[in-house]
Design a protein around this motif. Structure first.
Motif, PDB file in Angstrom:
ATOM      1  N   GLU A  10       0.829  -1.202   0.000  1.00  0.00           N
ATOM      2  CA  GLU A  10       0.000   0.000   0.000  1.00  0.00           C
ATOM      3  C   GLU A  10       0.867   1.257   0.000  1.00  0.00           C
ATOM      4  O   GLU A  10       1.984   1.270   0.522  1.00  0.00           O
ATOM      5  N   GLY A  11       0.339   2.299  -0.602  1.00  0.00           N
ATOM      6  CA  GLY A  11       1.017   3.590  -0.588  1.00  0.00           C
ATOM      7  C   GLY A  11       1.940   3.847  -1.767  1.00  0.00           C
ATOM      8  O   GLY A  11       2.430   4.961  -1.933  1.00  0.00           O
ATOM      9  N   LEU A  12       2.192   2.831  -2.592  1.00  0.00           N
ATOM     10  CA  LEU A  12       3.061   3.021  -3.748  1.00  0.00           C
ATOM     11  C   LEU A  12       2.249   3.503  -4.952  1.00  0.00           C
ATOM     12  O   LEU A  12       1.094   3.137  -5.116  1.00  0.00           O
ATOM     13  N   GLN A  13       2.853   4.316  -5.766  1.00  0.00           N
ATOM     14  CA  GLN A  13       2.205   4.816  -6.974  1.00  0.00           C
ATOM     15  C   GLN A  13       2.620   3.951  -8.164  1.00  0.00           C
ATOM     16  O   GLN A  13       3.776   3.555  -8.276  1.00  0.00           O
ATOM     17  N   TRP A  14       1.658   3.685  -9.048  1.00  0.00           N
ATOM     18  CA  TRP A  14       1.951   2.791 -10.174  1.00  0.00           C
ATOM     19  C   TRP A  14       1.676   3.442 -11.521  1.00  0.00           C
ATOM     20  O   TRP A  14       1.530   2.756 -12.529  1.00  0.00           O
ATOM     21  N   LEU A  80      13.160  -0.835  -4.821  1.00  0.00           N
ATOM     22  CA  LEU A  80      12.987   0.475  -5.452  1.00  0.00           C
ATOM     23  C   LEU A  80      13.234   0.382  -6.959  1.00  0.00           C
ATOM     24  O   LEU A  80      12.504   0.971  -7.757  1.00  0.00           O
ATOM     25  N   LEU A  81      14.246  -0.383  -7.358  1.00  0.00           N
ATOM     26  CA  LEU A  81      14.528  -0.557  -8.780  1.00  0.00           C
ATOM     27  C   LEU A  81      13.362  -1.247  -9.480  1.00  0.00           C
ATOM     28  O   LEU A  81      12.919  -0.813 -10.548  1.00  0.00           O
ATOM     29  N   LEU A  82      12.844  -2.319  -8.874  1.00  0.00           N
ATOM     30  CA  LEU A  82      11.726  -3.039  -9.484  1.00  0.00           C
ATOM     31  C   LEU A  82      10.485  -2.148  -9.594  1.00  0.00           C
ATOM     32  O   LEU A  82       9.778  -2.180 -10.607  1.00  0.00           O
ATOM     33  N   SER A  83      10.219  -1.371  -8.556  1.00  0.00           N
ATOM     34  CA  SER A  83       9.045  -0.491  -8.603  1.00  0.00           C
ATOM     35  C   SER A  83       9.224   0.598  -9.661  1.00  0.00           C
ATOM     36  O   SER A  83       8.253   1.013 -10.306  1.00  0.00           O
ATOM     37  N   THR A  84      10.467   1.067  -9.856  1.00  0.00           N
ATOM     38  CA  THR A  84      10.729   2.066 -10.884  1.00  0.00           C
ATOM     39  C   THR A  84      10.502   1.479 -12.275  1.00  0.00           C
ATOM     40  O   THR A  84       9.971   2.148 -13.167  1.00  0.00           O
ATOM     41  N   ILE A  85      10.898   0.230 -12.460  1.00  0.00           N
ATOM     42  CA  ILE A  85      10.661  -0.452 -13.735  1.00  0.00           C
ATOM     43  C   ILE A  85       9.159  -0.559 -13.998  1.00  0.00           C
ATOM     44  O   ILE A  85       8.683  -0.307 -15.111  1.00  0.00           O
ATOM     45  N   LEU A  86       8.401  -0.912 -12.959  1.00  0.00           N
ATOM     46  CA  LEU A  86       6.955  -1.057 -13.109  1.00  0.00           C
ATOM     47  C   LEU A  86       6.267   0.285 -13.333  1.00  0.00           C
ATOM     48  O   LEU A  86       5.158   0.333 -13.874  1.00  0.00           O
ATOM     49  N   ARG A  87       6.902   1.375 -12.928  1.00  0.00           N
ATOM     50  CA  ARG A  87       6.336   2.712 -13.122  1.00  0.00           C
ATOM     51  C   ARG A  87       6.762   3.327 -14.450  1.00  0.00           C
ATOM     52  O   ARG A  87       6.414   4.460 -14.744  1.00  0.00           O
TER      53      ARG A  87
END
Length: 286
Positions: A10-14, A80-87
């Motif tokens: 929760e709380g992450l932007q996609w 953080l890297l994986l979430s950046t890839i997904l964004r």
């Protein structure tokens, strides 16, 4: 599993907002060039955390966490890297300037890396950390390929990073193109023979002419003789400055973005659960 855990955090932007992401960015010359050319770019590097946290402390605020969340060796940095890839947008381009200090020829005397022994000295903490860093980078590359995006890995020509078992497995999964060139052809202060690895044939646009191999400027290494009288080389104080991309290289990268979008290799095998399992089974190992 890491991607699934992120998806339920929760709380992450996609929102998919990034056109390009520079990983191991250093001073971020490439990112600045892309931003100036109108691309939405993100810059990730371990050194970016210190100024941020120091500014936060100076304002009397808490650091929020221990360690460095931009360090890929840490779980938070990898997440953080994986979430950046997904964004990032599906046609985004990811540039990795992986730390090369233990992979290049000048460090062979201490790391004992060799073509047939790419992982180097198993008792060396620096080798083990570098091996883990590349293993996690390859796992991130798998996610990039699965999303239909493009990756570009930059290394000095003498680097043995491509011999890492995980990178070898990646090259069996999809076509990986290689382009060598002289960094002086793009404004570098020294010739610096450099190689790009990518799943896009667009790396060909970085090719330079032989005339750029002419040595000029200050030497990056010092020559000495060891106890047995054998001539060896070691990096000097000028070596670190050569790790920063010249501005012309960043501009060339920006102009090549349209080619990166069009010329992507198709994976040789479907990137499905069975293939991903080979990587995710030991995601935090090398």
């Amino acid at each position: 599993m890491a991607v699934v855990l992120l998806a339920f955090t929760e709380g992450l932007q996609w929102d998919e907002i990034y056109d390009a992401v520079e990983v191991f960015s250093g001073k971020g010359v490439l990112s600045y060039a892309l931003l100036a050319m109108g691309y939405a770019a993100a810059s990730l590097d371990i050194v970016n955390w210190n100024p941020w946290i120091q500014n936060r402390i100076s304002e009397g605020r808490k650091p929020l966490c221990k360690g460095n969340p931009l360090d890929l060796v840490e779980p938070s940095g990898f997440a953080l890297l994986l979430s950046t890839i997904l964004r990032s947008k599906p046609d985004a381009v990811f540039a990795f300037g992986v730390v090369c200090s233990t992979w290049v020829a000048v460090s062979r005397g201490s790391t004992h890396r060799h073509y047939f022994l790419p992982l180097g000295d198993p008792n060396s903490p620096s080798c083990n950390k570098a091996n883990l860093l590349v293993a996690r980078t390859c796992l991130a590359l798998l996610l990039i390929i699965a999303r239909g995006s493009t990756f570009v890995i930059e290394q000095p020509n003498s680097s043995l990073l491509y011999r890492h078992p995980r990178f070898n497995a990646l090259m069996r999964l999809t076509t990986v193109f290689k382009q060598s060139f002289w960094m002086s052809g793009w404004g570098g202060k020294t010739p610096k023979r450099t190689v790009l690895w990518s799943n896009s044939s667009a790396v060909r646009v970085f090719k330079t002419k032989p005339k750029h191999r002419v040595k000029r400027g200050k030497s990056l290494t010092d020559k000495y003789r060891d106890s047995s009288g054998k001539v060896r080389y070691k990096g000097n104080k000028n070596l670190r400055s050569s790790q920063q991309y010249p501005l012309r290289f960043g501009v060339r990268f920006g102009r090549a973005m349209r080619y990166f979008h069009k010329e992507k290799a198709t994976p040789k095998y479907p990137v499905d659960v069975r293939v991903a399992h080979l990587y995710i089974n030991k995601a935090f190992d090398f």
